[in-house]
Write a protein that holds these residues in place. Structure first.
Motif, PDB file in Angstrom:
ATOM      1  N   ARG A  53     -11.898   5.949   1.674  1.00  0.00           N
ATOM      2  CA  ARG A  53     -12.299   4.840   0.568  1.00  0.00           C
ATOM      3  C   ARG A  53     -13.834   4.818   0.548  1.00  0.00           C
ATOM      4  NH1 ARG A  53      -9.038   0.038  -1.842  1.00  0.00           N
ATOM      5  NH2 ARG A  53     -10.697  -0.955  -2.692  1.00  0.00           N
ATOM      6  N   ARG A  85       4.609  -2.340   4.833  1.00  0.00           N
ATOM      7  CA  ARG A  85       3.520  -2.301   5.861  1.00  0.00           C
ATOM      8  C   ARG A  85       4.663  -2.106   7.311  1.00  0.00           C
ATOM      9  NH1 ARG A  85       0.598  -2.359   1.870  1.00  0.00           N
ATOM     10  NH2 ARG A  85      -1.426  -3.203   1.975  1.00  0.00           N
ATOM     11  N   HIS A 118      -8.592   6.289   6.301  1.00  0.00           N
ATOM     12  CA  HIS A 118      -8.678   5.323   5.377  1.00  0.00           C
ATOM     13  C   HIS A 118     -10.112   4.917   5.113  1.00  0.00           C
ATOM     14  CE1 HIS A 118      -8.613   1.791   2.859  1.00  0.00           C
ATOM     15  NE2 HIS A 118      -7.738   2.400   2.091  1.00  0.00           N
ATOM     16  N   HIS A 175      -6.614  -2.132   1.655  1.00  0.00           N
ATOM     17  CA  HIS A 175      -5.945  -1.222   0.640  1.00  0.00           C
ATOM     18  C   HIS A 175      -6.169  -2.081  -0.779  1.00  0.00           C
ATOM     19  CE1 HIS A 175      -4.397   1.842   3.243  1.00  0.00           C
ATOM     20  NE2 HIS A 175      -4.211   0.904   4.079  1.00  0.00           N
ATOM     21  N   CYS A 225      -6.603  -2.799  -4.375  1.00  0.00           N
ATOM     22  CA  CYS A 225      -6.551  -2.130  -5.463  1.00  0.00           C
ATOM     23  C   CYS A 225      -8.123  -1.453  -5.812  1.00  0.00           C
ATOM     24  CB  CYS A 225      -5.950  -2.573  -6.673  1.00  0.00           C
ATOM     25  SG  CYS A 225      -6.035  -1.373  -8.039  1.00  0.00           S
TER      26      CYS A 225
HETATM   27  C1  HEM Z   1      -3.756  -0.028  -4.853  1.00  0.00           C
HETATM   28  C2  HEM Z   1      -2.064  -3.090  -8.125  1.00  0.00           C
HETATM   29  C3  HEM Z   1      -4.697  -0.590 -11.629  1.00  0.00           C
HETATM   30  C4  HEM Z   1      -5.912   2.586  -8.150  1.00  0.00           C
HETATM   31  C5  HEM Z   1      -3.277  -1.094  -5.333  1.00  0.00           C
HETATM   32  C6  HEM Z   1      -2.566  -2.048  -4.935  1.00  0.00           C
HETATM   33  C7  HEM Z   1      -1.953  -2.875  -5.858  1.00  0.00           C
HETATM   34  C8  HEM Z   1      -2.423  -2.330  -7.025  1.00  0.00           C
HETATM   35  C9  HEM Z   1      -1.154  -3.999  -5.610  1.00  0.00           C
HETATM   36  C10 HEM Z   1      -2.307  -2.295  -3.269  1.00  0.00           C
HETATM   37  C11 HEM Z   1      -0.843  -1.795  -2.854  1.00  0.00           C
HETATM   38  C12 HEM Z   1      -0.949  -2.042  -1.278  1.00  0.00           C
HETATM   39  O1  HEM Z   1      -1.742  -2.898  -0.626  1.00  0.00           O
HETATM   40  O2  HEM Z   1       0.026  -1.570  -0.750  1.00  0.00           O
HETATM   41  C13 HEM Z   1      -2.588  -2.556  -9.398  1.00  0.00           C
HETATM   42  C14 HEM Z   1      -2.429  -3.105 -10.937  1.00  0.00           C
HETATM   43  C15 HEM Z   1      -3.063  -2.522 -11.668  1.00  0.00           C
HETATM   44  C16 HEM Z   1      -3.984  -1.558 -10.985  1.00  0.00           C
HETATM   45  C17 HEM Z   1      -1.557  -4.564 -10.710  1.00  0.00           C
HETATM   46  C18 HEM Z   1      -3.521  -2.751 -13.134  1.00  0.00           C
HETATM   47  C19 HEM Z   1      -3.057  -4.134 -13.755  1.00  0.00           C
HETATM   48  C20 HEM Z   1      -5.091   0.875 -11.195  1.00  0.00           C
HETATM   49  C21 HEM Z   1      -5.991   1.663 -11.513  1.00  0.00           C
HETATM   50  C22 HEM Z   1      -6.452   2.423 -10.780  1.00  0.00           C
HETATM   51  C23 HEM Z   1      -5.927   1.938  -9.383  1.00  0.00           C
HETATM   52  C24 HEM Z   1      -6.677   1.660 -12.993  1.00  0.00           C
HETATM   53  C25 HEM Z   1      -7.167   3.645 -10.808  1.00  0.00           C
HETATM   54  C26 HEM Z   1      -7.942   4.281 -11.781  1.00  0.00           C
HETATM   55  C27 HEM Z   1      -5.379   2.376  -7.084  1.00  0.00           C
HETATM   56  C28 HEM Z   1      -5.678   2.871  -5.592  1.00  0.00           C
HETATM   57  C29 HEM Z   1      -5.041   2.049  -4.683  1.00  0.00           C
HETATM   58  C30 HEM Z   1      -4.490   0.902  -5.470  1.00  0.00           C
HETATM   59  C31 HEM Z   1      -6.386   4.291  -5.562  1.00  0.00           C
HETATM   60  C32 HEM Z   1      -5.120   2.361  -3.278  1.00  0.00           C
HETATM   61  C33 HEM Z   1      -6.290   1.813  -2.590  1.00  0.00           C
HETATM   62  C34 HEM Z   1      -6.016   1.970  -1.105  1.00  0.00           C
HETATM   63  O3  HEM Z   1      -4.864   2.018  -0.561  1.00  0.00           O
HETATM   64  O4  HEM Z   1      -7.350   1.649  -0.384  1.00  0.00           O
HETATM   65  N1  HEM Z   1      -3.123  -1.396  -6.736  1.00  0.00           N
HETATM   66  N2  HEM Z   1      -3.516  -1.774  -9.450  1.00  0.00           N
HETATM   67  N3  HEM Z   1      -4.905   0.945  -9.540  1.00  0.00           N
HETATM   68  N4  HEM Z   1      -4.793   1.113  -6.931  1.00  0.00           N
HETATM   69 FE1  HEM Z   1      -4.279  -0.215  -8.091  1.00  0.00          FE
END
Ligand code: HEM
Length: 419
Positions: free
Chosen positions: A117, A310, A113, A366, A368
């Motif tokens: 990342r 998790r 990861h 992780h 976002c």
């Molecule tokens: C991870 C919410 C928009 C890409 C996450 C997680 C949350 C989240 C809660 C963490 C999940 C976890 O820990 O299990 C949101 C919300 C958004 C949003 C509420 C909009 C309001 C976006 C956008 C993108 C994105 C616009 C990309 C263009 C990602 C990615 C992860 C992630 C790649 C994984 C990160 C990792 O595991 O290192 N998101 N997201 N998200 N989100 Fe978002």
């Protein structure tokens, strides 16, 4: 909640899963919270003896999200032969869905990861996000241009759903003529995925989506541009540490993770502001308040009900509950964001609130990746909408607004408005 003491955790969670409280899951969260902050779910985990839990308060949610010594996202980090992933995704065929669902950045642990990342973060910098502002503004205006003369629209279909998918497609380097294809796949996959199921149509969508991104990546390799795929390819070529499969899976994840979530922020946020006209008036009078309002809308009714599951890496005690190695835990983000110990008047929407921290984007390693992009998009989407359509109002009775409900997310099916 007068009768909440009579609700068992099992009844409360079954209520949540069955979608009985579509519009207001907070009643159910409150019922769960009243029974404890770490509550066992009433279903077994595949064929194992492990238990599944939810956590509902900020303190425990932060512990689960941030403590990498005790928690992981990939059950094979605990046991190489674990079948939990397959039982959750219902997969293990050759459709490509396996790779998409289980090997993405959000579902892998250290050290992979960290490596991935770090690599994507090189392309996904705050400076890069800021540079996207003019293009996001242009896309928001284009969408409103198309409906401005009609005097009415479905805000979900015509605006909230299209802006994020057009922004991500554009950012990734998908030609405009193919934006609708990406939209179709992303929406089909979001609607078709459930815990334990990947139906044939969704599997087909996943495969077509994967094939398209593969071809696009091959094209960008021959003819790079200033888009994100080209940047990821150049990182890959410089360090030789991001392989083809990882790159494709990352691009798919970004589209998938960034579409419905951001769309929900825009549509639900608009409805909440229409529900609180005095707060909407404040934003119209002073658009500088909009970035803060976006944070409050994320806290108050963020798009993700829960973070991904998790798994406990070892036995531990959490708020008096004995969690065993291999147990699965869902941090209920929406519940933690209404934790009265963290937020004064947590049940009130207040766009002028100063928020130190909320969990709408998760926390820890992780957290976002797209949060800066989502914030910029949300801010531009609301500012443009209320500037161009200052008299925006619902065109159906409030009680007829309909919701789609899933455990991991909750969004509006449509939002008919006139302006
Ligand atoms: C991870 C919410 C928009 C890409 C996450 C997680 C949350 C989240 C809660 C963490 C999940 C976890 O820990 O299990 C949101 C919300 C958004 C949003 C509420 C909009 C309001 C976006 C956008 C993108 C994105 C616009 C990309 C263009 C990602 C990615 C992860 C992630 C790649 C994984 C990160 C990792 O595991 O290192 N998101 N997201 N998200 N989100 Fe978002």
């Amino acid at each position: 909640m007068n009768d909440s003491n009579h609700v068992t955790p099992e009844q409360a969670i079954v209520g949540l899963l069955s979608g009985k409280s579509r519009e207001n899951p907070f009643v159910v969260f409150e019922q769960i919270r009243q029974t404890g902050s770490v509550v066992q779910l009433p279903f077994p985990m595949g064929e194992t003896n492990n238990k599944a839990w939810v956590v509902t308060h900020m303190e425990e949610a932060l512990k689960v999200l941030k403590d990498q010594e005790h928690f992981c996202v990939d059950p094979t980090s605990i046991d190489k032969n674990s079948t939990i992933k397959q039982s959750l995704t219902g997969s293990s065929d050759s459709t490509g869905s396996d790779m998409f669902l289980t090997n993405s950045l959000n579902a892998i642990d250290q050290p992979d990861h960290r490596r991935l990342r770090t690599l994507v973060s090189k392309a996904f910098t705050p400076r890069y996000m800021e540079g996207l502002r003019p293009r996001i503004q242009e896309l928001a205006d284009e969408l409103l241009d198309q409906v401005q003369d009609q005097g009415e629209m479905d805000l979900v279909k015509n605006y909230a759903n299209l802006l994020p998918i057009n922004v991500i497609s554009d950012m990734i380097g998908v030609p405009k003529s193919d934006h609708s294809l990406i939209h179709k796949w992303s929406e089909g996959i979001a609607n078709g995925l459930g815990v334990g199921t990947v139906d044939p149509k969704t599997a087909e969508n996943l495969k077509d989506f994967g094939d398209y991104i593969k071809q696009l990546t091959a094209d960008k390799r021959k003819q790079p541009s200033d888009d994100l795929i080209s940047q990821l390819i150049s990182i890959e070529e410089q360090g030789d540490r991001l392989d083809e499969e990882e790159l494709i899976s990352l691009v798919q994840l970004m589209i998938f993770a960034g579409h419905e979530t951001t769309s929900t922020l825009i549509s639900t946020g608009t409805l909440l502001l229409l529900d609180h006209p005095e707060q909407l008036e404040m934003l119209k009078a002073d658009p500088n308040l909009i970035p803060g309002a976006v944070e409050e809308l994320l806290r108050y009714h963020g798009p993700s009900t829960t973070a991904g599951p998790r798994y406990a890496l070892k036995d531990l005690e959490l708020k008096g509950q004995q969690i065993k190695k291999g147990d699965m835990i869902f941090p209920l983000l929406k519940a933690a964001n209404r934790d009265e110990q963290q937020f004064e008047r947590a049940e009130e929407l207040d766009v002028t609130r100063t928020i130190k921290r909320h969990l709408a984007f998760g926390q820890g390693v992780h957290m976002c990746l797209g949060a800066p992009l989502a914030r910029v998009e949300g801010t531009i989407a609301f500012a443009t909408l209320f500037k161009r359509m200052p008299n925006l109002q619902l065109s159906i009775p409030r009680e007829d607004v309909s919701w789609k409900f899933k455990l991991a997310a909750q969004s509006l099916s449509s939002l008919p408005v006139k302006f």
